[in-house]
Design an enzyme around this catalytic site. Sequence first.
Site, mmCIF file in Angstrom:
data_model
loop_
_atom_site.group_PDB
_atom_site.id
_atom_site.type_symbol
_atom_site.label_atom_id
_atom_site.label_comp_id
_atom_site.label_asym_id
_atom_site.label_seq_id
_atom_site.Cartn_x
_atom_site.Cartn_y
_atom_site.Cartn_z
ATOM 1 N N LYS A 1 0.577 -1.311 0.015
ATOM 2 C CA LYS A 1 -0.188 0.110 0.079
ATOM 3 C C LYS A 1 1.119 1.179 -0.069
ATOM 4 C CE LYS A 1 -2.666 2.005 3.299
ATOM 5 N NZ LYS A 1 -3.821 2.277 4.400
ATOM 6 N N GLN B 1 -12.790 8.932 10.184
ATOM 7 C CA GLN B 1 -12.923 7.194 10.524
ATOM 8 C C GLN B 1 -13.957 6.956 11.744
ATOM 9 O OE1 GLN B 1 -10.680 5.105 9.353
ATOM 10 N NE2 GLN B 1 -9.667 6.679 8.271
HETATM 11 P P1 NAD Z 1 -9.802 13.249 10.984
HETATM 12 O O1 NAD Z 1 -8.840 14.307 10.735
HETATM 13 O O2 NAD Z 1 -11.174 13.154 10.067
HETATM 14 O O3 NAD Z 1 -10.511 13.511 12.611
HETATM 15 C C1 NAD Z 1 -9.460 13.705 13.452
HETATM 16 C C2 NAD Z 1 -10.153 13.635 14.914
HETATM 17 O O4 NAD Z 1 -9.035 13.995 15.637
HETATM 18 C C3 NAD Z 1 -11.433 14.516 15.234
HETATM 19 O O5 NAD Z 1 -12.138 13.745 15.885
HETATM 20 C C4 NAD Z 1 -10.513 15.661 15.722
HETATM 21 O O6 NAD Z 1 -11.642 16.532 16.600
HETATM 22 C C5 NAD Z 1 -9.477 15.029 16.774
HETATM 23 N N1 NAD Z 1 -8.424 15.720 17.172
HETATM 24 C C6 NAD Z 1 -7.685 16.781 16.249
HETATM 25 N N2 NAD Z 1 -6.910 17.530 16.984
HETATM 26 C C7 NAD Z 1 -7.158 16.867 18.324
HETATM 27 C C8 NAD Z 1 -6.430 17.028 19.631
HETATM 28 N N3 NAD Z 1 -5.427 18.035 19.604
HETATM 29 N N4 NAD Z 1 -6.838 16.587 20.780
HETATM 30 C C9 NAD Z 1 -7.670 15.651 20.594
HETATM 31 N N5 NAD Z 1 -8.352 15.170 19.313
HETATM 32 C C10 NAD Z 1 -8.136 15.992 18.337
HETATM 33 O O7 NAD Z 1 -8.841 12.100 11.064
HETATM 34 P P2 NAD Z 1 -9.436 10.529 10.835
HETATM 35 O O8 NAD Z 1 -9.428 9.998 9.341
HETATM 36 O O9 NAD Z 1 -10.671 10.537 11.681
HETATM 37 O O10 NAD Z 1 -8.443 9.874 11.796
HETATM 38 C C11 NAD Z 1 -8.415 9.792 12.728
HETATM 39 C C12 NAD Z 1 -7.185 9.115 13.477
HETATM 40 O O11 NAD Z 1 -7.044 7.719 13.177
HETATM 41 C C13 NAD Z 1 -5.986 10.138 13.178
HETATM 42 O O12 NAD Z 1 -4.836 10.103 14.077
HETATM 43 C C14 NAD Z 1 -5.391 8.922 11.889
HETATM 44 O O13 NAD Z 1 -3.876 8.819 11.874
HETATM 45 C C15 NAD Z 1 -5.790 7.241 12.684
HETATM 46 N N6 NAD Z 1 -5.883 6.443 11.812
HETATM 47 C C16 NAD Z 1 -5.531 5.111 12.205
HETATM 48 C C17 NAD Z 1 -5.533 4.012 11.532
HETATM 49 C C18 NAD Z 1 -5.044 2.757 12.133
HETATM 50 O O14 NAD Z 1 -4.987 1.778 11.627
HETATM 51 N N7 NAD Z 1 -4.809 2.799 13.343
HETATM 52 C C19 NAD Z 1 -5.911 4.150 10.324
HETATM 53 C C20 NAD Z 1 -6.499 5.292 9.846
HETATM 54 C C21 NAD Z 1 -6.181 6.607 10.581
#
Ligand code: NAD
Length: 326
Positions: free
Chosen positions: A72, A143
């Site tokens: 990927k 997500q």
């Molecule tokens: P997004 O940008 O759509 O949403 C971000 C989220 O984080 C929102 O709820 C926002 O309010 C919150 N946020 C932003 N700044 C913050 C802070 N300082 N303190 C607390 N919360 C805060 O992102 P997304 O696509 O929903 O992804 C969410 C997270 O999941 C990201 O960190 C991303 O890297 C991670 N992710 C993990 C995996 C995995 O496999 N583990 C896969 C995809 C994404």
Amino acid sequence: MSDAALVILTEDDCRALVGRADAFRAVEDVFAAMSRGDAYNFPVIREAIGHADALYGFKSGFDRAGMALGVKSGGYWPGNMAKGLTNHQSTVFLFDPDTGRLQALVGGNHLTALRTAAASAVSIAHLARKDAKVLGMVGAGHQAQFQLRAAVEQRAFEKVVAWNYHPDMLPKLGEVAAELGLPFEAVDRETLGAQADVIITIASANSALMMKDWVKPGVHLACMGTDTKGKQEVDPALLAAATVFTDEVAQSVTIGEAQHAVAAGLIAESAITPIGDVITGEHKGRTSEDEITLFDGTGVGLQDLAIAKAALRLAEEAGKGTRVTL
Ligand code: NAD
């Protein structure tokens, strides 16, 4: 289909072809294959490219059981939103493990959300108390709604409580809960901890959002947002109080939620169990109603390959996708 055909599956193809049940099965199967030693991830590359503020990289691996070999490739382009594009961009390349021939190019954006939600759903299915009633959501971004939809299929939840750093994002998550027929309440974090039987954290945070003293005995946490060094969603003391599971231990201790508890000497790497061991029956999982279980979902390349392979299989069955002769 000719042997030499390359299959191209667009984001729309993936949305139409792959359901949550397909994602769940693909992710559960590949976690089990990792546990048996049939599947392994190759080292991850992730670099700031010095252009457009972008982070670019690739995750790859081989699953001998699912016969998925590939990579990927993609990353994060922070300026994309202003151009009407998703900031996270990825494409999966699948290769024939027998010949090395390129088999498929699969849009990775929708599948990433599905496979990430499937990972926490697999953890809930195997580790949460059977009588879990209240689901707590920490995070309300892109997500989060995928996570919510997949989680509610695992237990007979009666209510969703949620907190988000940006409260204005919560109503959208509330709409998803309403669509699923569940009452939804925006609450503070202490209330969320006091009520929730299962907590999913899916935020972009660099400090603990949920503290150990706020959660109930017997809670299951799926910590899904921490996938990079420096990120954090929960109190390291919570990991010390919990039985900790993960997709891959090597990632958990370096880029996952466990990085902080391990660095602080609160838990040992050897105390973290791959969830595949629970799926295969090697580890018994939850052993009491009061035990706190925590899944550190870091996101491994094999999940991406597994779900892309599922998309390819479904496309072949349905005669969908575009075929190009190489
Ligand atoms: P997004 O940008 O759509 O949403 C971000 C989220 O984080 C929102 O709820 C926002 O309010 C919150 N946020 C932003 N700044 C913050 C802070 N300082 N303190 C607390 N919360 C805060 O992102 P997304 O696509 O929903 O992804 C969410 C997270 O999941 C990201 O960190 C991303 O890297 C991670 N992710 C993990 C995996 C995995 O496999 N583990 C896969 C995809 C994404």
